[in-house]
Design a protein around this motif. Structure first.
Motif, PDB file in Angstrom:
ATOM      1  N   PRO A  46     -11.606 -43.495  80.478  1.00 18.65           N
ATOM      2  CA  PRO A  46     -12.963 -42.875  79.982  1.00 18.65           C
ATOM      3  C   PRO A  46     -14.021 -43.619  79.913  1.00 18.65           C
ATOM      4  O   PRO A  46     -14.918 -42.983  80.285  1.00 18.65           O
ATOM      5  N   GLU A  47     -14.134 -44.895  80.074  1.00 19.06           N
ATOM      6  CA  GLU A  47     -15.179 -45.740  80.347  1.00 19.06           C
ATOM      7  C   GLU A  47     -15.840 -45.334  81.726  1.00 19.06           C
ATOM      8  O   GLU A  47     -17.236 -45.312  81.787  1.00 19.06           O
ATOM      9  N   ASP A  49     -15.330 -42.806  83.374  1.00 19.46           N
ATOM     10  CA  ASP A  49     -15.878 -41.322  83.581  1.00 19.46           C
ATOM     11  C   ASP A  49     -17.360 -41.363  83.085  1.00 19.46           C
ATOM     12  O   ASP A  49     -18.106 -40.547  83.543  1.00 19.46           O
ATOM     13  N   ALA A  50     -17.487 -42.182  82.154  1.00 16.42           N
ATOM     14  CA  ALA A  50     -18.743 -41.989  81.448  1.00 16.42           C
ATOM     15  C   ALA A  50     -19.760 -42.537  82.147  1.00 16.42           C
ATOM     16  O   ALA A  50     -21.014 -42.196  82.508  1.00 16.42           O
ATOM     17  N   SER A  51     -19.389 -43.870  82.690  1.00 17.67           N
ATOM     18  CA  SER A  51     -20.449 -44.484  83.654  1.00 17.67           C
ATOM     19  C   SER A  51     -20.694 -43.645  84.876  1.00 17.67           C
ATOM     20  O   SER A  51     -21.859 -43.670  85.567  1.00 17.67           O
ATOM     21  N   TYR A  52     -19.756 -43.168  85.365  1.00 16.57           N
ATOM     22  CA  TYR A  52     -20.019 -42.222  86.520  1.00 16.57           C
ATOM     23  C   TYR A  52     -20.887 -41.045  86.534  1.00 16.57           C
ATOM     24  O   TYR A  52     -21.694 -40.896  87.440  1.00 16.57           O
ATOM     25  N   MET A  53     -20.820 -40.578  85.381  1.00 17.27           N
ATOM     26  CA  MET A  53     -22.068 -39.359  84.861  1.00 17.27           C
ATOM     27  C   MET A  53     -23.439 -39.916  84.798  1.00 17.27           C
ATOM     28  O   MET A  53     -24.260 -39.059  84.582  1.00 17.27           O
ATOM     29  N   GLN A  54     -23.403 -41.309  84.744  1.00 17.05           N
ATOM     30  CA  GLN A  54     -24.854 -41.612  84.445  1.00 17.05           C
ATOM     31  C   GLN A  54     -25.376 -42.493  85.862  1.00 17.05           C
ATOM     32  O   GLN A  54     -26.427 -43.170  85.938  1.00 17.05           O
ATOM     33  N   HIS A 167     -20.691 -46.371  89.852  1.00 19.25           N
ATOM     34  CA  HIS A 167     -20.627 -46.263  88.160  1.00 19.25           C
ATOM     35  C   HIS A 167     -21.858 -47.081  87.727  1.00 19.25           C
ATOM     36  O   HIS A 167     -21.889 -48.438  87.941  1.00 19.25           O
TER      37      HIS A 167
END
Length: 509
Positions: A46-47, A49-54, A167
């Protein structure tokens, strides 16, 4: 006969339809399994995934959103693509079924060493055909030209410089550092005055920097390790009993606050030829030193500055810091000899560590360590190493001091010694010798103590290493390459030694 033919044709048609349906279903599944939604549903990160979208691959001026598979698989249409996809897919499914996401070290997976194994350079190049887009900085042009000229020779990867592209990492920067970090605090008017051989706080005039110095008493000890010490290497012997004169040593490794005080006073924006700098700094009558040129990116790796150890500087840079400190304080500061370093690290002990414990029990190495985890009860209180560091340097308050009062002698960062490295250096040392020094010349310098990402076997008191100058400058795009900063090593730093002034020697006699 006609009935048999019709049945055959119907059977063939049915088989074709079934085969086509299966092929289309497989193709659909094959295609869908490379989509972001599929990757994210299977991966337990999950971490990430979140960094990829930023990241720049998801949010950028063009509006293009890069898929996971575009970076983490070879280019489509190759056998390697299919093989890697199947292999990685099976591994990810197994991890999803068996691993607890809370137990995964996400910081370690975000480091270059791991990322370079799951990102494919040919995929980067397929998307980024133009390496010199509009808006690229002069530093970017320099770096990309260096990449084009040296890609095959140095086996460089795009991700070596663009670890934040896929990421997002708010602490990651590349390009030449322009900002000068000036530690806050009271500006010292004078250096510390010392009249006795005892611990003191050095105050660096004209700066807010101070250094806690420990009085290390002289004595005798066995240099090197015995042949039966677990995890021993051949360059740790033969053992020699030697004598060491008293000296002062920094309680901790030189910190960023201390190093930036030196940098801000002496930095050189120009590309001063190395020969000129070496000549100036070797003069005995010189009243100033030339300081480092700006490093590429933030040399602290985004881990934080302050009391953390200063890292990534070259041996020459560390030596120049000592020369600057000597000029500022009127005392003689230098790097420790290898013998002084080991004597200080042992703190009067003759065991593998200055605390109790067997390297084999602490080590992660060995077939059974997958079942029986290493013992960390005592080592984690005294050394920052692979099992307790979080894959980064830590502040000195995380460990206990050794018997001499020195912290982080083992682990955290490797520390430069003054000596040149030789595998058989101890063969030239005589029993009873006073303050032995290493070879008169060499190609690499000794580094000691191990670092934050080392196994327990590498942070023993007697464990030896040496610099790898060319390897540690491999991706530096500057021409000439920096004599001040390394581009390809993180866990290297240093601590200072202050020689005992003559008036204190006289008073103590």
């Amino acid at each position: 006969m006609g009935k048999h033919r019709n049945r055959f044709l119907l059977g063939a048609l049915g088989g074709f339809v079934v085969g086509l349906s299966l092929m289309l279903a497989f193709n659909s599944a094959w295609t869908r399994s490379s989509m972001n939604e599929s990757c994210m549903s299977c991966h337990s990160h999950p971490e990430s995934d979140a960094s990829y979208m930023q990241s720049y691959h998801y949010i950028n001026g063009s509006g293009t959103k890069t898929d996971c598979a575009a970076c983490h698989l070879p280019p489509k249409g190759t056998f390697r693509y299919a093989y890697t996809k199947i292999r990685m897919g099976l591994k990810d499914i197994w991890s999803n079924m068996t691993k607890d996401p809370e137990s995964i070290d996400w910081d370690r997976k975000g480091e270059l060493e791991y990322a370079s194994r799951i990102v494919y350079n040919e995929s980067c190049k397929e998307c980024h055909i133009n390496l010199f887009p509009e808006g690229i900085t002069d530093d970017g042009i320099t770096a990309h030209l260096y990449y084009e000229e040296n890609e095959k020779k140095l086996d460089l990867q795009c991700i070596s410089c663009h670890l934040d592209a896929g990421h997002y990492n708010p602490n990651y920067k590349h390009g030449t550092l322009k900002e000068v970090f000036r530690p806050s605090g009271e500006i010292h008017a004078a250096a510390a005055e010392i009249s006795e051989f005892e611990d003191f706080i050095e105050t660096v005039p004209g700066t807010a920097a101070s250094i806690s110095m420990i009085a290390v008493p002289g004595g005798e000890f066995q240099l090197g390790s015995p042949e039966d010490e677990p995890c021993r290497r051949n360059d740790e012997g033969p053992q020699r009993r030697v004598r060491i004169s008293p000296f002062f040593m920094g309680e901790i490794e030189v910190t960023w606050d201390q190093f930036w005080a030196f940098y801000s006073e002496t930095m050189s924006e120009g590309r001063t030829p190395p020969a000129v700098i070496y000549a100036n700094n070797s003069r005995k009558d010189i009243d100033a030193v030339s300081g480092p040129t700006p490093p590429f990116g933030l040399p602290d790796q985004g881990w934080g500055m302050g009391d953390r150890p200063a890292i990534t500087m070259t041996h020459y840079s560390a030596q120049t810091f000592c020369q600057w400190l000597s000029l500022k304080t009127g005392k003689k500061y230098r790097l420790p000899t290898e013998a002084e370093w080991e004597y200080a690290a042992r703190g009067g002990t003759d065991t593998p560590y200055f605390f109790e414990g067997n390297p084999k029990k602490f080590s992660n190495e060995g077939f059974l360590k997958g079942i029986f985890k290493p013992d960390t009860t005592s080592i984690s209180s005294h050394a920052v190493y692979m099992n307790n560091s979080g894959n980064r340097t830590l502040t000195p308050d995380k460990v206990k001091p050794n018997p001499f009062g020195l912290k982080n002698m083992l682990g955290n960062v490797m520390e430069y010694c003054e000596d040149w490295y030789s595998e058989d250096a101890y063969s030239s040392v005589q029993d009873g010798e006073l303050d032995p020094k290493g070879p008169a010349e060499g190609e690499e310098h000794v580094v000691r103590g191990g670092h934050y990402n080392d196994d327990a076997a590498e942070v023993r008191s007697a464990a030896r290493r040496h610099t790898r100058h060319d390897e540690w400058l491999r991706t530096d795009p500057q021409n000439p390459k920096s004599i001040w900063w390394y581009s390809d090593v993180k866990g290297i730093g240093f601590r200072v030694v202050c020689e005992v002034p003559e008036h204190i020697k006289t008073n103590n006699n």
